[in-house]
Design a protein around this motif. Sequence first.
Motif, PDB file in Angstrom:
ATOM      1  N   PHE A 155       0.830  -1.199   0.000  1.00  0.00           N
ATOM      2  CA  PHE A 155       0.000   0.000   0.000  1.00  0.00           C
ATOM      3  C   PHE A 155       0.869   1.256   0.000  1.00  0.00           C
ATOM      4  N   ALA A 156       1.884   1.299   0.888  1.00  0.00           N
ATOM      5  CA  ALA A 156       2.756   2.471   0.964  1.00  0.00           C
ATOM      6  C   ALA A 156       3.499   2.683  -0.350  1.00  0.00           C
ATOM      7  N   ARG A 157       3.939   1.613  -0.965  1.00  0.00           N
ATOM      8  CA  ARG A 157       4.657   1.713  -2.245  1.00  0.00           C
ATOM      9  C   ARG A 157       3.736   2.259  -3.341  1.00  0.00           C
ATOM     10  N   ASP A 158       2.508   1.758  -3.368  1.00  0.00           N
ATOM     11  CA  ASP A 158       1.548   2.248  -4.365  1.00  0.00           C
ATOM     12  C   ASP A 158       1.269   3.736  -4.169  1.00  0.00           C
ATOM     13  N   PHE A 159       1.137   4.148  -2.919  1.00  0.00           N
ATOM     14  CA  PHE A 159       0.868   5.555  -2.643  1.00  0.00           C
ATOM     15  C   PHE A 159       2.057   6.431  -3.030  1.00  0.00           C
ATOM     16  N   ASN A 160       3.264   6.007  -2.633  1.00  0.00           N
ATOM     17  CA  ASN A 160       4.450   6.807  -2.936  1.00  0.00           C
ATOM     18  C   ASN A 160       4.718   6.907  -4.434  1.00  0.00           C
ATOM     19  N   SER A 161       4.250   5.924  -5.212  1.00  0.00           N
ATOM     20  CA  SER A 161       4.447   5.937  -6.664  1.00  0.00           C
ATOM     21  C   SER A 161       3.386   6.766  -7.385  1.00  0.00           C
ATOM     22  N   ASN A 162       2.323   7.117  -6.671  1.00  0.00           N
ATOM     23  CA  ASN A 162       1.197   7.813  -7.296  1.00  0.00           C
ATOM     24  C   ASN A 162       1.358   9.325  -7.090  1.00  0.00           C
ATOM     25  N   ASN A 163       2.227   9.937  -7.910  1.00  0.00           N
ATOM     26  CA  ASN A 163       2.527  11.353  -7.733  1.00  0.00           C
ATOM     27  C   ASN A 163       1.309  12.245  -7.963  1.00  0.00           C
ATOM     28  N   SER A 164       0.460  11.883  -8.911  1.00  0.00           N
ATOM     29  CA  SER A 164      -0.702  12.725  -9.196  1.00  0.00           C
ATOM     30  C   SER A 164      -1.663  12.767  -8.006  1.00  0.00           C
ATOM     31  N   GLN A 165      -1.878  11.613  -7.353  1.00  0.00           N
ATOM     32  CA  GLN A 165      -2.768  11.594  -6.186  1.00  0.00           C
ATOM     33  C   GLN A 165      -2.154  12.338  -5.009  1.00  0.00           C
ATOM     34  N   ARG A 166      -0.855  12.213  -4.834  1.00  0.00           N
ATOM     35  CA  ARG A 166      -0.179  12.946  -3.760  1.00  0.00           C
ATOM     36  C   ARG A 166      -0.262  14.458  -4.008  1.00  0.00           C
ATOM     37  N   GLU A 167      -0.226  14.848  -5.294  1.00  0.00           N
ATOM     38  CA  GLU A 167      -0.375  16.265  -5.640  1.00  0.00           C
ATOM     39  C   GLU A 167      -1.779  16.763  -5.296  1.00  0.00           C
ATOM     40  N   VAL A 168      -2.773  15.936  -5.582  1.00  0.00           N
ATOM     41  CA  VAL A 168      -4.155  16.289  -5.249  1.00  0.00           C
ATOM     42  C   VAL A 168      -4.291  16.503  -3.742  1.00  0.00           C
ATOM     43  N   LEU A 169      -3.718  15.607  -2.955  1.00  0.00           N
ATOM     44  CA  LEU A 169      -3.813  15.712  -1.496  1.00  0.00           C
ATOM     45  C   LEU A 169      -3.080  16.938  -0.971  1.00  0.00           C
ATOM     46  N   ARG A 170      -1.930  17.250  -1.570  1.00  0.00           N
ATOM     47  CA  ARG A 170      -1.216  18.452  -1.126  1.00  0.00           C
ATOM     48  C   ARG A 170      -2.034  19.703  -1.419  1.00  0.00           C
ATOM     49  N   ASN A 171      -2.585  19.773  -2.615  1.00  0.00           N
ATOM     50  CA  ASN A 171      -3.358  20.950  -2.992  1.00  0.00           C
ATOM     51  C   ASN A 171      -4.623  21.091  -2.152  1.00  0.00           C
ATOM     52  N   GLY A 219      -4.655  20.506   0.940  1.00  0.00           N
ATOM     53  CA  GLY A 219      -4.245  20.856   2.297  1.00  0.00           C
ATOM     54  C   GLY A 219      -4.147  19.668   3.221  1.00  0.00           C
ATOM     55  N   PHE A 220      -3.885  18.462   2.647  1.00  0.00           N
ATOM     56  CA  PHE A 220      -3.781  17.267   3.495  1.00  0.00           C
ATOM     57  C   PHE A 220      -2.719  17.469   4.566  1.00  0.00           C
ATOM     58  N   LYS A 221      -1.566  18.007   4.152  1.00  0.00           N
ATOM     59  CA  LYS A 221      -0.577  18.396   5.148  1.00  0.00           C
ATOM     60  C   LYS A 221       0.557  19.171   4.497  1.00  0.00           C
ATOM     61  N   GLY A 222       0.716  20.398   4.919  1.00  0.00           N
ATOM     62  CA  GLY A 222       1.899  21.166   4.590  1.00  0.00           C
ATOM     63  C   GLY A 222       2.053  21.515   3.118  1.00  0.00           C
ATOM     64  N   LYS A 223       3.237  22.044   2.775  1.00  0.00           N
ATOM     65  CA  LYS A 223       3.526  22.475   1.411  1.00  0.00           C
ATOM     66  C   LYS A 223       4.127  21.372   0.559  1.00  0.00           C
ATOM     67  N   SER A 224       4.620  20.330   1.182  1.00  0.00           N
ATOM     68  CA  SER A 224       5.236  19.235   0.446  1.00  0.00           C
ATOM     69  C   SER A 224       4.237  18.103   0.245  1.00  0.00           C
ATOM     70  N   LYS A 225       4.500  17.293  -0.744  1.00  0.00           N
ATOM     71  CA  LYS A 225       3.622  16.148  -0.979  1.00  0.00           C
ATOM     72  C   LYS A 225       3.711  15.169   0.192  1.00  0.00           C
ATOM     73  N   PRO A 226       2.587  14.634   0.634  1.00  0.00           N
ATOM     74  CA  PRO A 226       2.631  13.605   1.683  1.00  0.00           C
ATOM     75  C   PRO A 226       3.277  12.339   1.139  1.00  0.00           C
ATOM     76  N   ASN A 227       3.914  11.598   2.013  1.00  0.00           N
ATOM     77  CA  ASN A 227       4.479  10.308   1.608  1.00  0.00           C
ATOM     78  C   ASN A 227       4.370   9.308   2.744  1.00  0.00           C
ATOM     79  N   LEU A 228       4.469   8.042   2.384  1.00  0.00           N
ATOM     80  CA  LEU A 228       4.464   6.946   3.358  1.00  0.00           C
ATOM     81  C   LEU A 228       5.793   6.198   3.275  1.00  0.00           C
ATOM     82  N   LEU A 229       6.867   6.965   3.242  1.00  0.00           N
ATOM     83  CA  LEU A 229       8.177   6.368   3.012  1.00  0.00           C
ATOM     84  C   LEU A 229       8.634   5.498   4.177  1.00  0.00           C
ATOM     85  N   LYS A 230       8.398   5.937   5.402  1.00  0.00           N
ATOM     86  CA  LYS A 230       8.811   5.119   6.545  1.00  0.00           C
ATOM     87  C   LYS A 230       8.005   3.827   6.599  1.00  0.00           C
TER      88      LYS A 230
END
Length: 519
Positions: free
Chosen positions: A370-386, A388-399
Amino acid sequence: MEAIRLIRNCAKYVMEKPHMFKEHGGEDSSIPEDDRVWVRGWFPVMFELSCVINRCKLDVRTRGLTVMFEIMKTYGHTFQQHWWKDLFRIVFRIFDNMKLPEQQMEKAEWMTTTCNHALYAIVDVFTQYFEILSDILLDDMLAQLHWCVQQDNEQLARSGTNCLENLVISNGTKFQPFVWNKVCQCMLDIFRTTIPQVLLTWKPDNFENDASTPTNLEADAVSRESVPVADMQQEVQSPVRESPGASPDKRTNLVRHGSKESVASAASMDSKGLPKKIPKSAADQKLFSALLIKCVVQLELIQTIDNIVFFPATSRHEDAENLRAAKEDTLEAFIEGQDPTSEEDHGMYKYLTTQELFLLMDCLQESHKFARDFNSNNSQREVLRNAGFKGKSKPNLLKQETNSLACLLRILFRMYMDDSRKDHWNQIQDRLISVCKEALEYFLKLDSESHREAWRSILVLFLTKVIKLHDDRFKAHASVYYPLLCEALRYDLKTELRHILWKFFLRAGNAYIFNVSHE
């Protein structure tokens, strides 16, 4: 406070003069003589304390909790088994949703303080009287822990996973096989109910997939840094406070190393050219808060499995030793070096069956995917950043991506070297090769240097384990990984990775071509 003091004195009187309750049964002769001290003595004491806890302000109910569990720990050895069942019905009322405050801020404070304090104290009592309580209350205990991690309160969710870990590490050596099965199934259920699936699909109501939307290409990189949870949660819930009922020493012992991590990149980024943020509605804020907590719970659960199987801090020490050994000057010294996992084993690994370990590995693999799929999905992470999901950077599940895989590899390699699991070696080898091959293929597709850097300890762990395999096993693995590791040489790798890759290719030369001597 005076009422609590008097109730405490009553408990002492019940303990010192139980015959007074047995001999004077009153008008109700239907109560068995042995139960009269419970019905007329202990039960009223505990019930009145629970009323104080459920009705009073924070400082009073904290004192009430402390006294209630002090009475259990001090006098519980005199309680009969069925008394405990009645007692825990009283205790679990603390967590009853119908009795929690109506106001959101008051409810958050109740969960962060009173419920949190009670949860740790319950686990302490359960551990102290495990032989008496396990048969009648284990299912209720696991259900309560599961309930805690599902609440929209980060502190209580963390405490649920930490208490599960404490419960298993403290009592695992006494578990019967059916108990281990229940515990592993509980962890699987918690994993699956806290995977934040909505992160992959959420879209704002006014979302339009416009290909011309400007993007910041640099922002596609997944940063390996994470913001502290305390910073992350300022926007989404009330501040986390320690349980005032816990002693300073107790609070210190319950802090898990490295657990205060989250899902948002800390690297500040230039917002120039980025799409305008979409204002968050109250519903979105509530949803994002719940999703952030689920991400935290996933990280905590991964650490819980690692700590249960190998004992706390063991894996961290192994990583440090692997990094040090990677710089050894000769292949022979590296192979002959002591395996950190060969030292005295304090974890629960040896008490878990192969099928139970496979069940835990399923949890880890699902979490990693799941974390790998999310981290690879740049367009969805961009949607979440825009949004206001959290902060100015794209969210990630790297840890989550790296920690879950590291724990999975440790368990697989441990089973692979365990003579007591010979009957399953072929199955273990097939899964191990599949996991390692898929991980290497994913690593080679990473474009971000910071993302590849986050994988450094995983590659060192994986290569260290492979290089130390016996010849036949090494050949089975090297034949699959060799072309992928050749491809890895194209990257600008850190010193320890270059060293350990050099050792891998030396070992491969020894195994397939000729004996390589190195001065």
